[in-house]
Design a protein around this motif. Structure first.
Motif, PDB file in Angstrom:
ATOM      1  N   ASN A 162      11.224   9.889   1.416  1.00  0.00           N
ATOM      2  CA  ASN A 162       9.958   9.734   0.699  1.00  0.00           C
ATOM      3  C   ASN A 162       8.751  10.094   1.560  1.00  0.00           C
ATOM      4  O   ASN A 162       7.622   9.802   1.194  1.00  0.00           O
ATOM      5  N   GLY A 163       9.010  10.686   2.719  1.00  0.00           N
ATOM      6  CA  GLY A 163       7.918  11.070   3.602  1.00  0.00           C
ATOM      7  C   GLY A 163       7.808  10.140   4.796  1.00  0.00           C
ATOM      8  O   GLY A 163       8.652   9.267   5.003  1.00  0.00           O
ATOM      9  N   PRO A 164       6.756  10.307   5.596  1.00  0.00           N
ATOM     10  CA  PRO A 164       6.626   9.495   6.810  1.00  0.00           C
ATOM     11  C   PRO A 164       6.244   8.049   6.494  1.00  0.00           C
ATOM     12  O   PRO A 164       5.522   7.786   5.541  1.00  0.00           O
ATOM     13  N   VAL A 165       6.768   7.127   7.322  1.00  0.00           N
ATOM     14  CA  VAL A 165       6.427   5.709   7.203  1.00  0.00           C
ATOM     15  C   VAL A 165       6.132   5.163   8.597  1.00  0.00           C
ATOM     16  O   VAL A 165       6.628   5.677   9.596  1.00  0.00           O
ATOM     17  N   ALA A 166       5.344   4.121   8.651  1.00  0.00           N
ATOM     18  CA  ALA A 166       5.045   3.460   9.912  1.00  0.00           C
ATOM     19  C   ALA A 166       6.179   2.480  10.231  1.00  0.00           C
ATOM     20  O   ALA A 166       6.750   1.848   9.340  1.00  0.00           O
ATOM     21  N   THR A 167       6.497   2.372  11.528  1.00  0.00           N
ATOM     22  CA  THR A 167       7.530   1.437  11.968  1.00  0.00           C
ATOM     23  C   THR A 167       7.008   0.621  13.147  1.00  0.00           C
ATOM     24  O   THR A 167       6.113   1.060  13.866  1.00  0.00           O
ATOM     25  N   ALA A 168       7.591  -0.538  13.312  1.00  0.00           N
ATOM     26  CA  ALA A 168       7.246  -1.399  14.449  1.00  0.00           C
ATOM     27  C   ALA A 168       8.508  -1.657  15.256  1.00  0.00           C
ATOM     28  O   ALA A 168       9.517  -2.116  14.703  1.00  0.00           O
ATOM     29  N   PRO A 169       8.493  -1.349  16.546  1.00  0.00           N
ATOM     30  CA  PRO A 169       9.667  -1.634  17.377  1.00  0.00           C
ATOM     31  C   PRO A 169       9.788  -3.132  17.635  1.00  0.00           C
ATOM     32  O   PRO A 169       8.786  -3.823  17.839  1.00  0.00           O
TER      33      PRO A 169
ATOM     34  N   SER B 140      13.911  -1.554  14.504  1.00  0.00           N
ATOM     35  CA  SER B 140      12.592  -1.239  13.958  1.00  0.00           C
ATOM     36  C   SER B 140      12.414  -1.985  12.648  1.00  0.00           C
ATOM     37  O   SER B 140      13.381  -2.234  11.932  1.00  0.00           O
ATOM     38  N   VAL B 141      11.176  -2.301  12.347  1.00  0.00           N
ATOM     39  CA  VAL B 141      10.830  -2.860  11.041  1.00  0.00           C
ATOM     40  C   VAL B 141      10.038  -1.788  10.310  1.00  0.00           C
ATOM     41  O   VAL B 141       9.089  -1.225  10.844  1.00  0.00           O
ATOM     42  N   ASN B 142      10.464  -1.474   9.104  1.00  0.00           N
ATOM     43  CA  ASN B 142       9.850  -0.425   8.305  1.00  0.00           C
ATOM     44  C   ASN B 142       8.672  -0.998   7.522  1.00  0.00           C
ATOM     45  O   ASN B 142       8.809  -2.012   6.840  1.00  0.00           O
ATOM     46  N   ASP B 143       7.524  -0.334   7.604  1.00  0.00           N
ATOM     47  CA  ASP B 143       6.337  -0.788   6.888  1.00  0.00           C
ATOM     48  C   ASP B 143       6.346  -0.340   5.429  1.00  0.00           C
ATOM     49  O   ASP B 143       5.566  -0.819   4.626  1.00  0.00           O
TER      50      ASP B 143
END
Length: 193
Positions: free
Chosen positions: A134-141, A160-163
């Protein structure tokens, strides 16, 4: 069985016999059709009893579950009806369902699963980027204190946690690389350590 229970049962049996005789008498002209309907209902009733008695066997055939063979050092995951391999892992003590995704680099938690694992997505730094369908997403390590899969326990596991919106967390390559062999045989994914 007490005397009262026996009396209630005798009463109900007598009532059933009376209703049965009345029904057969009222349907005298169509006795063949009545017996046919009675046989159909008896078969439906027996089928329902058999389904209840065999429910555990039916459920394991319709929805197979992961198998852990510790003496052989492997975990077997059946292919699900959607064509994917699903696994359930304990992450920081919470049971979380994953889709095995060899196209995902990391073990990726949805926001909902991150909360279940004791993480606070509202206070995570979402500065990473991942490309999805679905395109780029922000992630948090993040680092997970403990991940249990079958009889294996790993500590301090990177993830990672997907935003973005995710319905299921992903079991990606950083975790799968902990296994010495990943094999697909028929409708099973076999992970060997």
């Amino acid at each position: 069985m007490t005397g009262d229970d026996f009396g209630h049962m005798a009463y109900l049996m007598l009532l059933l016999v009376f209703v049965g005789f009345w029904f057969v008498g009222a349907q005298r002209e169509r006795i063949g059709k009545t017996l046919q309907y009675a046989a159909i209902w008896a078969l439906i009733f027996l089928g329902a009893i058999a389904a209840v008695g065999l429910w555990e066997d039916i459920r394991s055939t319709v929805k197979p579950v992961q198998t852990v063979l510790m003496d052989e050092g492997r975990i077997e995951l059946p292919r699900s009806g959607d064509g994917h391999f699903h696994a359930t892992l304990d992450v920081n003590g919470a049971s979380i369902a994953f889709v095995v995704d060899t196209g995902a680099s990391d073990l990726v938690l949805s926001k909902q699963d991150a909360v279940r694992a004791g993480l606070d997505p509202d206070n995570l730094p979402f500065f990473g980027r991942a490309m999805t369908a679905n395109g780029p997403v922000a992630t948090a390590p993040v680092r997970l204190d403990e991940v249990r899969f079958g009889g294996y326990t790993d500590r301090n596991v990177p993830a990672s946690v997907n935003d973005g919106e995710m319905s299921t967390s992903l079991l990606g390559m950083t975790y799968l690389n902990r296994f010495s062999q990943i094999t697909i045989a028929g409708n099973k994914l076999i992970l060997t350590r």
